[in-house]
Design a protein around this motif. Structure first.
Motif, PDB file in Angstrom:
ATOM      1  N   TYR A  88       0.837  -1.194   0.000  1.00  0.00           N
ATOM      2  CA  TYR A  88       0.000   0.000   0.000  1.00  0.00           C
ATOM      3  C   TYR A  88       0.876   1.249   0.000  1.00  0.00           C
ATOM      4  O   TYR A  88       2.026   1.225   0.456  1.00  0.00           O
ATOM      5  CB  TYR A  88      -0.868   0.058   1.262  1.00  0.00           C
ATOM      6  CG  TYR A  88      -1.912  -1.027   1.372  1.00  0.00           C
ATOM      7  CD1 TYR A  88      -3.250  -0.769   1.094  1.00  0.00           C
ATOM      8  CD2 TYR A  88      -1.564  -2.317   1.791  1.00  0.00           C
ATOM      9  CE1 TYR A  88      -4.222  -1.758   1.209  1.00  0.00           C
ATOM     10  CE2 TYR A  88      -2.526  -3.313   1.916  1.00  0.00           C
ATOM     11  CZ  TYR A  88      -3.845  -3.026   1.629  1.00  0.00           C
ATOM     12  OH  TYR A  88      -4.799  -4.016   1.744  1.00  0.00           O
ATOM     13  N   TYR A  98      -3.799   3.887  -1.678  1.00  0.00           N
ATOM     14  CA  TYR A  98      -3.792   3.024  -2.854  1.00  0.00           C
ATOM     15  C   TYR A  98      -3.207   1.662  -2.484  1.00  0.00           C
ATOM     16  O   TYR A  98      -2.261   1.565  -1.689  1.00  0.00           O
ATOM     17  CB  TYR A  98      -2.921   3.617  -3.965  1.00  0.00           C
ATOM     18  CG  TYR A  98      -3.352   4.974  -4.457  1.00  0.00           C
ATOM     19  CD1 TYR A  98      -4.099   5.117  -5.627  1.00  0.00           C
ATOM     20  CD2 TYR A  98      -2.997   6.126  -3.762  1.00  0.00           C
ATOM     21  CE1 TYR A  98      -4.484   6.358  -6.088  1.00  0.00           C
ATOM     22  CE2 TYR A  98      -3.381   7.384  -4.210  1.00  0.00           C
ATOM     23  CZ  TYR A  98      -4.121   7.500  -5.368  1.00  0.00           C
ATOM     24  OH  TYR A  98      -4.506   8.730  -5.816  1.00  0.00           O
ATOM     25  N   GLN A  99      -3.761   0.616  -3.071  1.00  0.00           N
ATOM     26  CA  GLN A  99      -3.117  -0.688  -3.023  1.00  0.00           C
ATOM     27  C   GLN A  99      -2.332  -0.865  -4.315  1.00  0.00           C
ATOM     28  O   GLN A  99      -2.854  -0.633  -5.410  1.00  0.00           O
ATOM     29  CB  GLN A  99      -4.127  -1.819  -2.864  1.00  0.00           C
ATOM     30  CG  GLN A  99      -3.451  -3.184  -2.718  1.00  0.00           C
ATOM     31  CD  GLN A  99      -4.435  -4.305  -2.431  1.00  0.00           C
ATOM     32  OE1 GLN A  99      -5.538  -4.070  -1.931  1.00  0.00           O
ATOM     33  NE2 GLN A  99      -4.038  -5.530  -2.743  1.00  0.00           N
ATOM     34  N   THR A 116      -4.678   0.601  -7.183  1.00  0.00           N
ATOM     35  CA  THR A 116      -6.120   0.662  -6.999  1.00  0.00           C
ATOM     36  C   THR A 116      -6.449   1.658  -5.892  1.00  0.00           C
ATOM     37  O   THR A 116      -6.049   1.457  -4.740  1.00  0.00           O
ATOM     38  CB  THR A 116      -6.679  -0.716  -6.613  1.00  0.00           C
ATOM     39  OG1 THR A 116      -6.348  -1.660  -7.635  1.00  0.00           O
ATOM     40  CG2 THR A 116      -8.191  -0.656  -6.435  1.00  0.00           C
ATOM     41  N   ILE A 118      -8.358   3.418  -2.902  1.00  0.00           N
ATOM     42  CA  ILE A 118      -9.208   2.902  -1.832  1.00  0.00           C
ATOM     43  C   ILE A 118     -10.053   4.057  -1.295  1.00  0.00           C
ATOM     44  O   ILE A 118      -9.541   5.153  -1.054  1.00  0.00           O
ATOM     45  CB  ILE A 118      -8.361   2.269  -0.716  1.00  0.00           C
ATOM     46  CG1 ILE A 118      -7.639   1.023  -1.257  1.00  0.00           C
ATOM     47  CG2 ILE A 118      -9.218   1.907   0.495  1.00  0.00           C
ATOM     48  CD1 ILE A 118      -6.584   0.471  -0.337  1.00  0.00           C
ATOM     49  N   ASP A 119     -11.339   3.802  -1.126  1.00  0.00           N
ATOM     50  CA  ASP A 119     -12.251   4.834  -0.657  1.00  0.00           C
ATOM     51  C   ASP A 119     -11.991   5.124   0.820  1.00  0.00           C
ATOM     52  O   ASP A 119     -12.154   4.252   1.675  1.00  0.00           O
ATOM     53  CB  ASP A 119     -13.697   4.371  -0.860  1.00  0.00           C
ATOM     54  CG  ASP A 119     -14.728   5.443  -0.516  1.00  0.00           C
ATOM     55  OD1 ASP A 119     -14.330   6.553  -0.110  1.00  0.00           O
ATOM     56  OD2 ASP A 119     -15.928   5.158  -0.648  1.00  0.00           O
ATOM     57  N   THR A 120     -11.605   6.365   1.123  1.00  0.00           N
ATOM     58  CA  THR A 120     -11.333   6.755   2.510  1.00  0.00           C
ATOM     59  C   THR A 120     -12.460   7.611   3.095  1.00  0.00           C
ATOM     60  O   THR A 120     -12.280   8.228   4.150  1.00  0.00           O
ATOM     61  CB  THR A 120      -9.994   7.520   2.606  1.00  0.00           C
ATOM     62  OG1 THR A 120     -10.081   8.734   1.842  1.00  0.00           O
ATOM     63  CG2 THR A 120      -8.843   6.677   2.082  1.00  0.00           C
ATOM     64  N   PHE A 156     -10.048   0.213   8.847  1.00  0.00           N
ATOM     65  CA  PHE A 156     -10.361  -0.488   7.607  1.00  0.00           C
ATOM     66  C   PHE A 156     -10.345  -2.001   7.807  1.00  0.00           C
ATOM     67  O   PHE A 156      -9.616  -2.534   8.656  1.00  0.00           O
ATOM     68  CB  PHE A 156      -9.344  -0.130   6.521  1.00  0.00           C
ATOM     69  CG  PHE A 156      -9.416   1.291   6.042  1.00  0.00           C
ATOM     70  CD1 PHE A 156     -10.082   1.607   4.860  1.00  0.00           C
ATOM     71  CD2 PHE A 156      -8.823   2.315   6.765  1.00  0.00           C
ATOM     72  CE1 PHE A 156     -10.139   2.922   4.408  1.00  0.00           C
ATOM     73  CE2 PHE A 156      -8.876   3.625   6.324  1.00  0.00           C
ATOM     74  CZ  PHE A 156      -9.539   3.928   5.149  1.00  0.00           C
ATOM     75  N   ASN A 161     -10.416  -3.862   2.182  1.00  0.00           N
ATOM     76  CA  ASN A 161     -10.086  -2.421   2.196  1.00  0.00           C
ATOM     77  C   ASN A 161     -11.293  -1.521   2.424  1.00  0.00           C
ATOM     78  O   ASN A 161     -11.251  -0.330   2.111  1.00  0.00           O
ATOM     79  CB  ASN A 161      -9.386  -2.005   0.892  1.00  0.00           C
ATOM     80  CG  ASN A 161      -8.022  -2.639   0.742  1.00  0.00           C
ATOM     81  OD1 ASN A 161      -7.288  -2.791   1.718  1.00  0.00           O
ATOM     82  ND2 ASN A 161      -7.681  -3.017  -0.481  1.00  0.00           N
ATOM     83  N   GLN A 162     -12.361  -2.065   2.997  1.00  0.00           N
ATOM     84  CA  GLN A 162     -13.540  -1.253   3.277  1.00  0.00           C
ATOM     85  C   GLN A 162     -13.354  -0.447   4.562  1.00  0.00           C
ATOM     86  O   GLN A 162     -12.845  -0.970   5.563  1.00  0.00           O
ATOM     87  CB  GLN A 162     -14.780  -2.137   3.414  1.00  0.00           C
ATOM     88  CG  GLN A 162     -15.171  -2.832   2.126  1.00  0.00           C
ATOM     89  CD  GLN A 162     -15.566  -1.869   1.027  1.00  0.00           C
ATOM     90  OE1 GLN A 162     -16.440  -1.031   1.210  1.00  0.00           O
ATOM     91  NE2 GLN A 162     -14.912  -1.984  -0.117  1.00  0.00           N
TER      92      GLN A 162
END
Length: 406
Positions: A88, A98-99, A116, A118-120, A156, A161-162
């Motif tokens: 990450y 990001y991943q 990718t 990730i929604d923060t 998270f 990664n939610q």
């Protein structure tokens, strides 16, 4: 002094490190190849790169793979998950987290594939991550939701990664227990606690902090906010915190970016908190300032970077609260993150990334490779001159390039 990177000892370390799975393996072919986050100095996209850092290698300083994230993304800290099978990067801009997908080429060398986002949620300005054994990771957001005295911690799910929860505790609501401008984070899972620092507003001018806050890592409730400064008006800006655990003495350590010092607090088993912080090392007495990162090897050596004038001090922490200075290593201005490895000839070295947010006089844009035993600089990569980029952070390509970071 001996830095141990034996895979077996690192497996044993997992019982108490709780930071990230360190499977650093000196026998793998790209052991001296590292990932770096970088910012472009030419208005081009910022990103992640793979670079060779062994001065004894014919391709020393060569970037073999690059992954562009976007203009103004400013990737900031690289991390592995608990199993060291996911990479990450946090970021000060862009999507903030990001991943990174990586592969190996036909020669077994690391290759960057894609990123990718990730929604923060509402959380902005991504700083530090901490992966725990129970399938979570925590992330500090120095900008929080964007207010002048904001800041938050994101929780998270490490498998998908939610975002599970955003922890907020505004100083306006309670000036005695709060989260504001959080940057550093450290967790002691055995004790069920975590601590974050209060550093500085993301614009570096709106506000500064001078505290660390202790939280329950399961209920997310605040337990105490500690002053880490000479006075209430001393805006020392604690930047990193380390909760020592496992075989190490049970203390909390903190570095102050603007104070230029190292602070310590003992764990109190009766209160299940830490007692007050006290200054254990005064950087100004040594001509040092901008204290940043802390790393520990398994021989109880603490490595601390001082961006001004660009030094890494090595301490013995086996007799805390006494902190014994063992040696001083010379890097460049902006000395910041570190990785440890052996050269092809077996020399034990530390690579120091020399740049702090492109702040004038703290932005050499180099990576120094220093032999730990002798203190000799074996090589320097000038990324500013050679590639028109500045390194922001550094990490291993076989897993974490350090033993315990935070």
């Amino acid at each position: 002094m001996k830095l141990k990177f034996n895979p077996l000892s690192l497996v044993i370390l997992l019982a108490f490190s709780n930071c990230q799975n360190d499977n650093h393996n000196p026998d793998l072919p790209h052991d001296s190849t590292f990932y770096i986050d970088y910012r472009s100095l030419k208005g081009l996209p910022d990103g992640v790169a793979v670079i060779e850092l062994d001065p004894e290698a014919p391709n020393f300083g060569h970037i073999s793979s690059k992954l562009e994230l976007g203009v103004g993304v400013l990737p900031h800290h690289l991390y592995y998950n608990q199993g060291a099978d996911k990479l990450y990067t946090t970021a000060l801009g862009g999507s903030y987290l990001y991943q990174i997908k990586t592969e190996k080429d036909k020669n077994g060398q690391p290759k960057l594939v894609n990123a990718t986002p990730i929604d923060t949620g509402e959380n902005t300005v991504g700083e530090n991550l901490f992966f725990t054994n129970d399938g979570r990771y925590f992330m500090t957001f120095m900008g929080g939701a964007g207010g002048p005295k904001d800041g938050s911690i994101g929780v998270f799910n490490a498998s998908n990664n939610q975002l599970i929860k955003t922890i907020k505790a505004p100083v306006q609501a309670n000036p005695n227990q709060f989260i504001m401008y959080p940057h550093g984070i450290s967790v002691n899972e055995e004790k069920g606690i975590m601590m974050v620092t209060s550093t500085i507003h993301p614009d570096l001018t709106t506000g500064k902090g001078n505290t660390c806050t202790l939280l329950d890592m399961n209920t997310y409730e605040l337990k105490e906010t500690y002053l880490v400064a000479d006075s209430q008006t001393d805006m020392s800006s604690p930047v990193e915190v380390l909760l020592l655990r496992g075989k190490f003495p049970q203390y909390a350590l903190a570095t102050t970016m603007l104070g230029g010092d190292i602070w310590i607090a003992p764990y109190n088993a009766a209160t299940k908190k830490y007692d007050a912080f006290s200054k254990i090392f005064d950087g100004s007495t040594q001509g040092l300032g901008w204290t940043l990162e802390m790393y520990i090897d398994d021989n109880s050596r603490l490595y601390v970077s001082f961006a001004d004038p660009g030094k890494v001090l090595v301490f013995d922490i086996s007799n805390l609260p006494q902190l014994k200075l063992l040696k001083t290593l010379t890097a460049d201005k902006g000395a910041h993150h570190m990785v440890f490895f052996k050269t092809k000839k077996g020399k034990e070295v530390v690579a120091v990334q020399n740049n702090l947010l492109n702040i004038p006089n703290l932005n050499s844009g180099t990576i120094s490779i220093i032999e730990i035993e002798t203190g000799k600089t074996l090589g320097t990569v000038d990324l500013r001159t050679k590639y028109g980029i500045l390194p922001e952070s550094i990490e291993g390509t076989n897993g974490p390039g350090s033993y315990m970071h935070h």
